[in-house]
Design an enzyme around this catalytic site. Structure first.
Site, PDB file in Angstrom:
ATOM      1  N   GLY A  14      13.948 -40.362  19.107  1.00  0.00           N
ATOM      2  CA  GLY A  14      15.878 -39.715  19.412  1.00  0.00           C
ATOM      3  C   GLY A  14      15.653 -38.943  20.228  1.00  0.00           C
ATOM      4  O   GLY A  14      15.675 -38.662  20.956  1.00  0.00           O
ATOM      5  N   ARG A  75      13.420 -46.884  18.167  1.00  0.00           N
ATOM      6  CA  ARG A  75      12.404 -47.531  17.201  1.00  0.00           C
ATOM      7  C   ARG A  75      12.415 -48.151  17.626  1.00  0.00           C
ATOM      8  O   ARG A  75      12.695 -49.229  17.632  1.00  0.00           O
ATOM      9  CB  ARG A  75      13.001 -46.160  15.611  1.00  0.00           C
ATOM     10  CG  ARG A  75      13.442 -45.276  15.791  1.00  0.00           C
ATOM     11  CD  ARG A  75      13.862 -43.753  14.874  1.00  0.00           C
ATOM     12  NE  ARG A  75      14.310 -42.863  14.712  1.00  0.00           N
ATOM     13  CZ  ARG A  75      14.161 -41.453  15.805  1.00  0.00           C
ATOM     14  NH1 ARG A  75      12.736 -41.545  15.716  1.00  0.00           N
ATOM     15  NH2 ARG A  75      14.490 -41.235  14.834  1.00  0.00           N
ATOM     16  N   ASP A 106       6.486 -36.482  18.203  1.00  0.00           N
ATOM     17  CA  ASP A 106       4.581 -37.253  18.613  1.00  0.00           C
ATOM     18  C   ASP A 106       4.790 -38.343  17.849  1.00  0.00           C
ATOM     19  O   ASP A 106       3.890 -39.152  18.083  1.00  0.00           O
ATOM     20  CB  ASP A 106       4.736 -36.177  17.138  1.00  0.00           C
ATOM     21  CG  ASP A 106       5.432 -35.971  15.684  1.00  0.00           C
ATOM     22  OD1 ASP A 106       6.512 -36.525  15.407  1.00  0.00           O
ATOM     23  OD2 ASP A 106       5.066 -35.721  15.169  1.00  0.00           O
ATOM     24  N   THR A 129      13.006 -33.389  22.201  1.00  0.00           N
ATOM     25  CA  THR A 129      13.695 -33.887  21.086  1.00  0.00           C
ATOM     26  C   THR A 129      13.822 -32.263  21.094  1.00  0.00           C
ATOM     27  O   THR A 129      13.418 -31.441  21.121  1.00  0.00           O
ATOM     28  CB  THR A 129      12.163 -33.926  20.014  1.00  0.00           C
ATOM     29  OG1 THR A 129      12.633 -33.426  18.797  1.00  0.00           O
ATOM     30  CG2 THR A 129      10.982 -33.291  19.430  1.00  0.00           C
ATOM     31  N   ASP A 131      13.564 -30.625  17.757  1.00  0.00           N
ATOM     32  CA  ASP A 131      13.619 -30.035  16.753  1.00  0.00           C
ATOM     33  C   ASP A 131      12.577 -29.210  16.881  1.00  0.00           C
ATOM     34  O   ASP A 131      12.291 -28.502  15.746  1.00  0.00           O
ATOM     35  CB  ASP A 131      12.987 -30.792  15.630  1.00  0.00           C
ATOM     36  CG  ASP A 131      13.239 -32.513  15.023  1.00  0.00           C
ATOM     37  OD1 ASP A 131      15.533 -32.160  15.152  1.00  0.00           O
ATOM     38  OD2 ASP A 131      13.022 -33.533  14.956  1.00  0.00           O
ATOM     39  N   ASP A 133       9.724 -28.875  17.039  1.00  0.00           N
ATOM     40  CA  ASP A 133       8.548 -28.594  16.191  1.00  0.00           C
ATOM     41  C   ASP A 133       6.910 -29.671  16.650  1.00  0.00           C
ATOM     42  O   ASP A 133       6.293 -29.287  16.487  1.00  0.00           O
ATOM     43  CB  ASP A 133       8.738 -30.271  15.432  1.00  0.00           C
ATOM     44  CG  ASP A 133       8.953 -30.824  15.074  1.00  0.00           C
ATOM     45  OD1 ASP A 133       9.014 -31.720  16.606  1.00  0.00           O
ATOM     46  OD2 ASP A 133       8.886 -32.042  14.170  1.00  0.00           O
ATOM     47  N   ARG A 175      14.657 -32.120   9.957  1.00  0.00           N
ATOM     48  CA  ARG A 175      14.332 -33.080   8.577  1.00  0.00           C
ATOM     49  C   ARG A 175      12.702 -32.593   8.065  1.00  0.00           C
ATOM     50  O   ARG A 175      12.547 -31.573   6.491  1.00  0.00           O
ATOM     51  CB  ARG A 175      14.005 -34.317   8.725  1.00  0.00           C
ATOM     52  CG  ARG A 175      14.891 -35.099   8.178  1.00  0.00           C
ATOM     53  CD  ARG A 175      14.431 -36.822   8.351  1.00  0.00           C
ATOM     54  NE  ARG A 175      14.027 -37.553   9.268  1.00  0.00           N
ATOM     55  CZ  ARG A 175      14.717 -37.586  10.197  1.00  0.00           C
ATOM     56  NH1 ARG A 175      15.475 -37.935  10.696  1.00  0.00           N
ATOM     57  NH2 ARG A 175      14.003 -37.741  11.169  1.00  0.00           N
TER      58      ARG A 175
HETATM   59  P1  ATP Z   1      12.222 -37.768  16.737  1.00  0.00           P
HETATM   60  O1  ATP Z   1      11.213 -36.446  17.016  1.00  0.00           O
HETATM   61  O2  ATP Z   1      13.256 -38.172  17.337  1.00  0.00           O
HETATM   62  O3  ATP Z   1      11.932 -38.852  15.562  1.00  0.00           O
HETATM   63  P2  ATP Z   1       9.889 -39.838  17.394  1.00  0.00           P
HETATM   64  O4  ATP Z   1       9.196 -40.019  19.287  1.00  0.00           O
HETATM   65  O5  ATP Z   1       8.495 -38.985  16.244  1.00  0.00           O
HETATM   66  O6  ATP Z   1      10.110 -38.922  17.799  1.00  0.00           O
HETATM   67  P3  ATP Z   1       9.544 -42.196  16.128  1.00  0.00           P
HETATM   68  O7  ATP Z   1      10.521 -42.812  15.827  1.00  0.00           O
HETATM   69  O8  ATP Z   1       8.401 -41.519  15.095  1.00  0.00           O
HETATM   70  O9  ATP Z   1      10.033 -40.825  16.718  1.00  0.00           O
HETATM   71  O10 ATP Z   1       8.179 -43.143  17.392  1.00  0.00           O
HETATM   72  C1  ATP Z   1       9.382 -43.326  17.589  1.00  0.00           C
HETATM   73  C2  ATP Z   1       8.091 -45.245  18.595  1.00  0.00           C
HETATM   74  O11 ATP Z   1       7.064 -45.132  18.824  1.00  0.00           O
HETATM   75  C3  ATP Z   1       8.516 -45.945  16.764  1.00  0.00           C
HETATM   76  O12 ATP Z   1       9.910 -46.978  16.592  1.00  0.00           O
HETATM   77  C4  ATP Z   1       7.345 -46.714  17.956  1.00  0.00           C
HETATM   78  O13 ATP Z   1       8.009 -48.091  17.973  1.00  0.00           O
HETATM   79  C5  ATP Z   1       5.988 -45.860  18.419  1.00  0.00           C
HETATM   80  N1  ATP Z   1       5.737 -45.436  17.089  1.00  0.00           N
HETATM   81  C6  ATP Z   1       5.236 -44.275  16.014  1.00  0.00           C
HETATM   82  N2  ATP Z   1       4.047 -44.282  15.416  1.00  0.00           N
HETATM   83  C7  ATP Z   1       3.140 -45.196  15.749  1.00  0.00           C
HETATM   84  C8  ATP Z   1       2.360 -45.494  15.373  1.00  0.00           C
HETATM   85  N3  ATP Z   1       1.373 -45.332  14.642  1.00  0.00           N
HETATM   86  N4  ATP Z   1       1.858 -46.615  15.912  1.00  0.00           N
HETATM   87  C9  ATP Z   1       2.349 -47.625  16.916  1.00  0.00           C
HETATM   88  N5  ATP Z   1       3.674 -47.222  17.712  1.00  0.00           N
HETATM   89  C10 ATP Z   1       4.062 -46.068  16.976  1.00  0.00           C
END
Ligand code: ATP
Length: 326
Positions: A14, A75, A106, A129, A131, A133, A175
């Site tokens: 995000g 994503r 994360d 982010t 959030d 968190d 969330r």
């Molecule tokens: P937000 O806090 O906004 O959700 P985020 O970085 O946690 O941000 P995610 O959608 O969970 O957002 O992860 C971003 C991208 O990182 C995913 O779309 C994917 O491409 C990659 N990713 C996440 N987890 C994995 C994993 N276990 N293995 C490989 N790639 C991953």
């Protein structure tokens, strides 16, 4: 890191206000140290589909005040597969990129961590982010702006709430985490704050509203995190309506406006400092870590820890907010 000549930067997950300030800091610090910088567009998609372009110093002009991310974010399912990551690595090699800065949450670090291990490739992370968190930093880039956005919105709602003796139930993002709800609740004088980290006893809210009615309170604001265990703002409105059928209750779901807007000065400064430290970290041979700020000190936390743990909420703040709004 010896032989570091070119780095690349991407934003993933995000978007959050201040990501551009972080990109700017990475680009300017890298150029200052005579490193080339590529921008990878649309998160890990850009690595897989070769949407990779050189960034010169002008890319960083006037972006410090812009919300969103000029590199776009996304994503990417394919990056979760070994085949996808192999394609990504081939493109990284094609562009002679020696190290990667990933800005996100994360999930972004989980992906970066796997990539780093599979290809023995340096990756460093910045916490982007709204959030808040993420373990390993007191504040994430974007959180302060999101809280300010919520508080500004609630101030406006309060004007109309007071004029009509209304109760406003405001749903905010979160969330899994109640940081936005908690901080904006204190800053806006909310009567009750419902967050995912603590069990919601709805009868306590009903008692609090009853007290307000008996004391002729002109208006009330209740803040609900979208991930609260009782449900969102609509569920809360339903039960309030059943108990107080004569009470004028309105729901506002703030939604994605919380992600947008020009970053606050706090987020710009945080993003600038962390972006600068990310490049210094890479030059110093650091990898597999997220750069954060804890008690005003720069801290490098291993991705593994940021993925496994979550930043803990200070539940006492909820109690303080409720006492002060009494
Ligand atoms: P937000 O806090 O906004 O959700 P985020 O970085 O946690 O941000 P995610 O959608 O969970 O957002 O992860 C971003 C991208 O990182 C995913 O779309 C994917 O491409 C990659 N990713 C996440 N987890 C994995 C994993 N276990 N293995 C490989 N790639 C991953």
């Amino acid at each position: 890191m010896k032989d570091l000549k070119k780095i690349a930067v991407l934003t993933s997950g995000g978007d959050s206000p201040g990501m551009n300030a972080a990109i700017r800091a990475v680009v300017k610090t890298a150029l200052h140290h005579k490193l080339d910088v590529d921008g990878i567009y649309k998160g890990y998609n850009g690595m897989i589909n070769d949407i990779i372009k050189p960034l010169d110093r002008h890319i960083a002009d006037n972006i410090i005040s812009l919300g969103g991310t000029i590199l776009k974010s996304a994503r990417c399912k394919e990056f979760r597969t070994p085949e996808g990551r192999k394609k990504a690595y081939e493109n990284i090699k094609k562009h002679n990129i020696d190290a990667l800065v990933v800005i996100g949450g994360d999930g972004t670090f989980a992906g970066g961590n796997i990539f780093m291990k599979e290809f023995d490739f340096p990756v460093i992370g910045l916490p982007g982010t709204i959030d808040n968190d993420l373990y390993g930093t007191d504040y994430t880039i974007g959180y302060d702006t999101a809280v300010n956005t919520v508080v500004t919105a609630i101030d406006k709602l309060r004007d109309t709430a007071t004029s009509h003796d209304r109760l406003f139930i405001v749903e905010v993002m979160g969330r899994d985490a109640g940081f936005i709800a908690l901080r904006s609740g204190i800053a806006s004088g909310a009567k009750k704050i419902l967050i995912p980290e603590t069990k919601t006893h709805i009868e306590e809210l009903l008692e609090r509203l009853q007290k307000g009615i008996s004391e002729n309170e002109a208006s009330a604001i209740v803040i609900v995190s979208e991930g609260d265990d009782f449900g969102g703002a609509m569920e809360v409105k339903k039960i309030v309506g059943e108990h107080f059928p004569d009470y004028s209750t309105r729901v506002t779901i703030l939604g994605h406006i919380q992600r947008g807007g020009s970053p606050s000065s706090y987020d710009r400064i945080l993003a600038s400092g962390l972006g600068y430290q990310a490049v210094l970290g890479l030059l110093d041979g650091k990898k597999g870590v997220m750069v954060g700020s804890v008690n005003r000190e720069i801290v490098f936390t291993p991705f593994e820890k940021t993925i496994k743990h979550h930043s803990k909420i200070n539940v006492e703040l909820k109690h303080i907010a409720e006492i002060l709004s009494g």
